[in-house]
Design an enzyme around this catalytic site. Sequence first.
Site, PDB file in Angstrom:
ATOM      1  N   GLU A 150     -13.789   9.296  18.399  1.00 42.30           N
ATOM      2  CA  GLU A 150     -12.649  10.072  18.899  1.00 42.30           C
ATOM      3  C   GLU A 150     -12.308  11.230  17.963  1.00 42.30           C
ATOM      4  O   GLU A 150     -11.179  11.715  17.933  1.00 42.30           O
ATOM      5  CB  GLU A 150     -11.439   9.154  19.119  1.00 42.30           C
ATOM      6  CG  GLU A 150     -11.722   8.084  20.166  1.00 42.30           C
ATOM      7  CD  GLU A 150     -10.574   7.849  21.133  1.00 42.30           C
ATOM      8  OE1 GLU A 150      -9.499   8.426  20.959  1.00 42.30           O
ATOM      9  OE2 GLU A 150     -10.775   7.080  22.087  1.00 42.30           O
ATOM     10  N   GLU A 155       1.511  12.666   9.294  1.00 40.04           N
ATOM     11  CA  GLU A 155       0.451  11.779   9.769  1.00 40.04           C
ATOM     12  C   GLU A 155      -0.561  11.610   8.642  1.00 40.04           C
ATOM     13  O   GLU A 155      -1.239  12.571   8.269  1.00 40.04           O
ATOM     14  CB  GLU A 155      -0.252  12.337  11.008  1.00 40.04           C
ATOM     15  CG  GLU A 155      -1.344  11.382  11.490  1.00 40.04           C
ATOM     16  CD  GLU A 155      -2.158  11.901  12.667  1.00 40.04           C
ATOM     17  OE1 GLU A 155      -2.483  11.093  13.541  1.00 40.04           O
ATOM     18  OE2 GLU A 155      -2.474  13.109  12.694  1.00 40.04           O
ATOM     19  N   TRP A 156      -0.657  10.395   8.111  1.00 43.07           N
ATOM     20  CA  TRP A 156      -1.670  10.102   7.099  1.00 43.07           C
ATOM     21  C   TRP A 156      -2.942   9.687   7.820  1.00 43.07           C
ATOM     22  O   TRP A 156      -2.992   8.619   8.437  1.00 43.07           O
ATOM     23  CB  TRP A 156      -1.187   8.998   6.160  1.00 43.07           C
ATOM     24  CG  TRP A 156      -2.168   8.680   5.059  1.00 43.07           C
ATOM     25  CD1 TRP A 156      -3.151   9.491   4.566  1.00 43.07           C
ATOM     26  CD2 TRP A 156      -2.261   7.459   4.315  1.00 43.07           C
ATOM     27  NE1 TRP A 156      -3.854   8.863   3.564  1.00 43.07           N
ATOM     28  CE2 TRP A 156      -3.320   7.614   3.389  1.00 43.07           C
ATOM     29  CE3 TRP A 156      -1.547   6.264   4.336  1.00 43.07           C
ATOM     30  CZ2 TRP A 156      -3.688   6.598   2.505  1.00 43.07           C
ATOM     31  CZ3 TRP A 156      -1.911   5.255   3.453  1.00 43.07           C
ATOM     32  CH2 TRP A 156      -2.976   5.427   2.545  1.00 43.07           C
ATOM     33  N   ARG A 157      -3.957  10.546   7.737  1.00 40.48           N
ATOM     34  CA  ARG A 157      -5.243  10.279   8.372  1.00 40.48           C
ATOM     35  C   ARG A 157      -6.104   9.470   7.410  1.00 40.48           C
ATOM     36  O   ARG A 157      -6.825  10.014   6.587  1.00 40.48           O
ATOM     37  CB  ARG A 157      -5.902  11.611   8.764  1.00 40.48           C
ATOM     38  CG  ARG A 157      -5.353  12.220  10.044  1.00 40.48           C
ATOM     39  CD  ARG A 157      -5.855  11.491  11.278  1.00 40.48           C
ATOM     40  NE  ARG A 157      -7.315  11.501  11.299  1.00 40.48           N
ATOM     41  CZ  ARG A 157      -8.043  12.471  11.851  1.00 40.48           C
ATOM     42  NH1 ARG A 157      -7.466  13.480  12.451  1.00 40.48           N
ATOM     43  NH2 ARG A 157      -9.366  12.412  11.832  1.00 40.48           N
ATOM     44  N   ARG A 210      -8.571   7.457  12.706  1.00 36.61           N
ATOM     45  CA  ARG A 210      -9.251   8.035  13.866  1.00 36.61           C
ATOM     46  C   ARG A 210     -10.721   7.694  13.781  1.00 36.61           C
ATOM     47  O   ARG A 210     -11.388   8.077  12.819  1.00 36.61           O
ATOM     48  CB  ARG A 210      -9.021   9.557  13.883  1.00 36.61           C
ATOM     49  CG  ARG A 210      -9.640  10.277  15.058  1.00 36.61           C
ATOM     50  CD  ARG A 210      -8.956   9.954  16.367  1.00 36.61           C
ATOM     51  NE  ARG A 210      -7.550  10.322  16.363  1.00 36.61           N
ATOM     52  CZ  ARG A 210      -6.552   9.445  16.578  1.00 36.61           C
ATOM     53  NH1 ARG A 210      -6.808   8.167  16.808  1.00 36.61           N
ATOM     54  NH2 ARG A 210      -5.301   9.841  16.596  1.00 36.61           N
ATOM     55  N   ARG A 261       0.614  23.433  22.616  1.00 37.00           N
ATOM     56  CA  ARG A 261       1.241  22.953  21.388  1.00 37.00           C
ATOM     57  C   ARG A 261       2.638  23.550  21.204  1.00 37.00           C
ATOM     58  O   ARG A 261       3.420  23.064  20.395  1.00 37.00           O
ATOM     59  CB  ARG A 261       0.359  23.300  20.175  1.00 37.00           C
ATOM     60  CG  ARG A 261      -1.004  22.605  20.214  1.00 37.00           C
ATOM     61  CD  ARG A 261      -1.836  22.962  18.990  1.00 37.00           C
ATOM     62  NE  ARG A 261      -3.159  22.348  19.014  1.00 37.00           N
ATOM     63  CZ  ARG A 261      -3.448  21.125  18.584  1.00 37.00           C
ATOM     64  NH1 ARG A 261      -2.491  20.344  18.110  1.00 37.00           N
ATOM     65  NH2 ARG A 261      -4.690  20.661  18.623  1.00 37.00           N
ATOM     66  N   LYS A 303      -0.333   9.039  23.886  1.00 38.85           N
ATOM     67  CA  LYS A 303      -0.838  10.329  23.397  1.00 38.85           C
ATOM     68  C   LYS A 303      -2.231  10.616  23.945  1.00 38.85           C
ATOM     69  O   LYS A 303      -3.115   9.760  23.909  1.00 38.85           O
ATOM     70  CB  LYS A 303      -0.893  10.321  21.863  1.00 38.85           C
ATOM     71  CG  LYS A 303      -1.470  11.599  21.269  1.00 38.85           C
ATOM     72  CD  LYS A 303      -1.731  11.470  19.769  1.00 38.85           C
ATOM     73  CE  LYS A 303      -2.444  12.724  19.262  1.00 38.85           C
ATOM     74  NZ  LYS A 303      -3.054  12.529  17.946  1.00 38.85           N
ATOM     75  N   GLN A 349      -4.705  23.646  15.817  1.00 40.03           N
ATOM     76  CA  GLN A 349      -3.403  23.411  15.189  1.00 40.03           C
ATOM     77  C   GLN A 349      -2.861  24.711  14.599  1.00 40.03           C
ATOM     78  O   GLN A 349      -3.604  25.521  14.054  1.00 40.03           O
ATOM     79  CB  GLN A 349      -3.503  22.337  14.100  1.00 40.03           C
ATOM     80  CG  GLN A 349      -3.642  20.932  14.671  1.00 40.03           C
ATOM     81  CD  GLN A 349      -3.816  19.874  13.602  1.00 40.03           C
ATOM     82  OE1 GLN A 349      -3.966  20.180  12.427  1.00 40.03           O
ATOM     83  NE2 GLN A 349      -3.811  18.622  14.005  1.00 40.03           N
ATOM     84  N   HIS A 372      -8.684  10.644  22.883  1.00 40.41           N
ATOM     85  CA  HIS A 372      -9.109  12.016  22.614  1.00 40.41           C
ATOM     86  C   HIS A 372     -10.425  12.308  23.306  1.00 40.41           C
ATOM     87  O   HIS A 372     -11.339  11.492  23.265  1.00 40.41           O
ATOM     88  CB  HIS A 372      -9.298  12.233  21.098  1.00 40.41           C
ATOM     89  CG  HIS A 372      -8.051  11.967  20.325  1.00 40.41           C
ATOM     90  ND1 HIS A 372      -7.599  10.693  20.096  1.00 40.41           N
ATOM     91  CD2 HIS A 372      -7.146  12.812  19.761  1.00 40.41           C
ATOM     92  CE1 HIS A 372      -6.463  10.760  19.413  1.00 40.41           C
ATOM     93  NE2 HIS A 372      -6.173  12.023  19.205  1.00 40.41           N
TER      94      HIS A 372
END
Length: 253
Positions: free
Chosen positions: A88, A48-50, A84, A214, A172, A237, A145
């Site tokens: 959120e 995931e490239w934020r 993002r 998770r 999601k 995480q 979120h």
Amino acid sequence: MKQPVVKLRNIELGSGRPKIAVPITGKTTADILAAVDPIKAAKPDVVEWRIDFYEDVTTAAKLQATGQQLRAALGDIALLTTFRTQGEGGELALSDADYFQVCRDVLAGDFTDALDVERYHAEAAVQEIVAAAHDKSVVVIMSNHDFDKTPAQADIVERLTSMVALGADVAKMAVMPQSVDDVLTLLTATNISREKLSQPVITMSMGDLGKVSRMAGEVFGSCLSFATVGAASAPGQIALDHLRPELEDLKLN
């Protein structure tokens, strides 16, 4: 009921073990590309490239050039691109118009396999970007979120349901628990959504209390878990080299 599956590059979301995504949160092109080798060595299913961390995110040409370099460097690993918003839990405040422009810039760059689209923007604009993504054969992971609390079970199910209604390929939801009951609420809502919806879901309860969510995706119905190789992008995480064997231990035959 046969579980829905979404193909993302060389993997399937919704079948077998939950897949593992790892974030890249570099501020510069050099930082972003430097993160690739350690991540590739850990063999995640998705990166995931934020892009809300990326300093040139609002300059289309630089965003696209960096995205194309990242895509080439990742080889066969699927790429999810996410802006993002600050509301959120993200890094940068953008107007709605600017947010959707960044999303369009990502799609025009032809580098991503999936695009994160936040649910709670104007619905017409959300539907427009979903259609634009699908025109490019880009998978849409629609997201919401709540970093303060865990909504009621029915509310979580309704939000995930509304995402599918708006064209999401994957729905999601990430929530913050204040109690063990909140974690159970999220897990129960996940299971209900898995049984009810025509698309796969990704859910997580954040922070230490929610870590169990998770790991238990295969049991309750979340098809992707976010892990770390280096920097985390959300509270709770787990390091990828810990999460993978935990997912394997909890597998269903």
